[in-house]
Design a protein around this motif. Structure first.
Motif, short mmCIF file in Angstrom:
data_model
loop_
_atom_site.label_atom_id
_atom_site.label_comp_id
_atom_site.label_asym_id
_atom_site.label_seq_id
_atom_site.Cartn_x
_atom_site.Cartn_y
_atom_site.Cartn_z
N GLY A 111 28.45 61.31 18.74
CA GLY A 111 28.23 62.63 19.31
C GLY A 111 29.43 63.09 20.11
N ALA A 112 29.24 64.20 20.83
CA ALA A 112 30.32 64.76 21.63
C ALA A 112 30.83 63.72 22.62
CB ALA A 112 29.82 66.00 22.38
N GLY A 113 32.16 63.62 22.72
CA GLY A 113 32.77 62.65 23.62
C GLY A 113 34.20 62.37 23.20
N ALA A 114 34.78 61.36 23.84
CA ALA A 114 36.16 60.96 23.57
C ALA A 114 36.16 59.51 23.11
CB ALA A 114 37.02 61.12 24.82
N TYR A 115 36.97 59.20 22.09
CA TYR A 115 36.93 57.89 21.46
C TYR A 115 38.34 57.39 21.16
CZ TYR A 115 32.12 59.40 20.59
OH TYR A 115 30.84 59.87 20.74
N LEU A 116 38.52 56.10 21.31
CA LEU A 116 39.74 55.44 20.87
C LEU A 116 39.47 54.86 19.49
CD1 LEU A 116 42.56 54.27 21.19
CD2 LEU A 116 41.57 52.38 22.49
N VAL A 117 40.22 55.33 18.50
CA VAL A 117 39.99 54.93 17.12
C VAL A 117 40.39 53.46 16.94
CG1 VAL A 117 40.51 55.41 14.70
CG2 VAL A 117 40.41 57.29 16.36
N GLY A 118 39.48 52.71 16.35
CA GLY A 118 39.70 51.28 16.18
C GLY A 118 38.98 50.46 17.22
N VAL A 119 38.56 51.12 18.32
CA VAL A 119 37.81 50.45 19.39
C VAL A 119 36.41 51.05 19.50
CG1 VAL A 119 37.69 49.97 21.86
CG2 VAL A 119 39.90 49.86 20.68
N ASP A 120 36.35 52.38 19.62
CA ASP A 120 35.08 53.08 19.80
C ASP A 120 34.52 53.63 18.50
OD1 ASP A 120 35.37 52.73 22.61
OD2 ASP A 120 36.70 54.46 22.65
N ILE A 121 35.41 53.89 17.55
CA ILE A 121 35.01 54.46 16.27
C ILE A 121 35.99 53.93 15.22
CG2 ILE A 121 36.42 56.54 16.69
CD1 ILE A 121 34.37 58.17 15.12
N PRO A 122 35.50 53.54 14.05
CA PRO A 122 36.42 53.02 13.02
C PRO A 122 37.34 54.10 12.48
CG PRO A 122 34.13 52.38 12.58
CD PRO A 122 34.09 53.43 13.64
N ALA A 123 38.53 53.69 12.06
CA ALA A 123 39.41 54.61 11.34
C ALA A 123 38.74 54.97 10.02
CB ALA A 123 40.76 53.96 11.11
N GLY A 124 39.00 56.18 9.53
CA GLY A 124 38.42 56.59 8.26
C GLY A 124 38.17 58.07 8.19
N GLU A 125 37.33 58.48 7.24
CA GLU A 125 37.02 59.87 6.98
C GLU A 125 35.61 60.18 7.47
OE1 GLU A 125 37.63 60.22 2.78
OE2 GLU A 125 39.79 60.54 3.01
N TYR A 126 35.45 61.39 8.03
CA TYR A 126 34.18 61.75 8.65
C TYR A 126 33.79 63.19 8.30
CZ TYR A 126 34.63 57.52 11.41
OH TYR A 126 34.75 56.21 11.78
N CYS A 127 32.50 63.45 8.47
CA CYS A 127 31.96 64.80 8.36
C CYS A 127 31.39 65.18 9.72
CB CYS A 127 30.87 64.86 7.30
SG CYS A 127 30.08 66.48 7.15
N ALA A 128 31.85 66.29 10.29
CA ALA A 128 31.37 66.79 11.57
C ALA A 128 30.36 67.89 11.33
CB ALA A 128 32.53 67.31 12.41
#
Length: 262
Positions: A111-128
């Motif tokens: 959801g809405a927020g701030a993320y470090l890719v690779g720690v909080d969210i995986p690298a890759g492709e997304y749909c918002a």
């Protein structure tokens, strides 16, 4: 609107206050150290004993300076605080601080927020998905214009990708892994949004119309990596007019303030 991805929090705030006490023009420090040592500024006023003239009190503090013992005690306290903060930092210092301001949902969405890719969210492709929001990618936690990699407006749905080590901000949207994207209806006209040709919609000829007095905007992209100039062509469609477009397999169609007629 910009957000600071990393918020310092209580430890750093404590450090800043302590440094201000230590270096803060003597007057502020003398008030605090004077109270700690049991002294009380002299003078009277109608508000309970505080001095009323600058000659009795140097603006905010006791005109007497703190003693050497008091200064040494303060230095020791600051040294101990610095050690505690340094021990709490991960290896690599501030550049490696965790940056997420939103807890990871167990459902596999973000959801809405701030993320470090690779720690909080995986690298890759997304749909918002969201009525209206945006996605921002940054190269570091400062979230400045200089560190921005890409900005994507989201009207109902949009696609984006993120890479390891980037900082991601989601505003008023929910991100799904691209393979779990909510399905696009097979029939009927489609509102503003981003659509993958060959997956969300079939290749072919379509009509774009506006539902806004300022007109509709559309663009045909060659990828969902918005960090580079990936627009094949784009145009505006005035209210009351329409525009025919031919979409090919692999194209990405983006529409704002309009509809895709099929």
């Amino acid at each position: 609107m910009k957000q600071q991805i990393y918020k310092f929090g209580l430890p750093a705030l404590t450090l800043i206050i302590a440094m201000l006490i230590f270096t803060g023009c003597g007057s502020v420090g003398s008030v605090l150290t004077g109270r700690q040592s049991g002294t009380q500024p002299t003078g009277t006023s109608e508000y309970g004993g505080w001095p009323t003239t600058p000659t009795e009190l140097d603006i905010f503090g006791d005109p007497t300076s703190p003693s050497d013992d008091e200064l040494e005690s303060l230095r020791s306290a600051l040294d101990e605080l610095l050690k505690q903060i340094e021990q709490s930092l991960p290896t690599g210092g501030l550049d490696k601080l965790p940056t997420s301001t939103a807890a990871l949902p167990e459902t596999g969405t973000w959801g809405a927020g701030a993320y470090l890719v690779g720690v909080d969210i995986p690298a890759g492709e997304y749909c918002a998905i969201g009525d209206y929001g945006y996605v921002e990618r940054y190269s570091d936690y400062t979230s400045t214009d200089e560190s921005m990699i890409a900005f994507t407006s989201v009207w109902n749905r949009a696609y984006f990708l993120v890479e390891e080590g980037e900082y991601l901000i989601l505003e008023d949207v929910t991100a799904y892994p691209i393979e779990d994207s909510p399905e696009v209806p097979l029939i009927g006209n489609l509102p503003s949004g981003m659509y993958r040709v060959g997956i969300d919609i079939e290749p072919g000829e379509y009509t774009i119309v506006s539902d806004d007095e300022f007109g509709a905007y559309y663009a045909v992209l060659d990828s969902i990596d918005h960090s580079s100039w990936n627009i094949l062509y784009n145009d505006m469609v005035e209210l009351g007019e329409d525009q025919q477009v031919i979409l090919e397999e692999g194209d990405i169609l983006q529409i704002s303030n309009g509809w895709l007629i099929r």
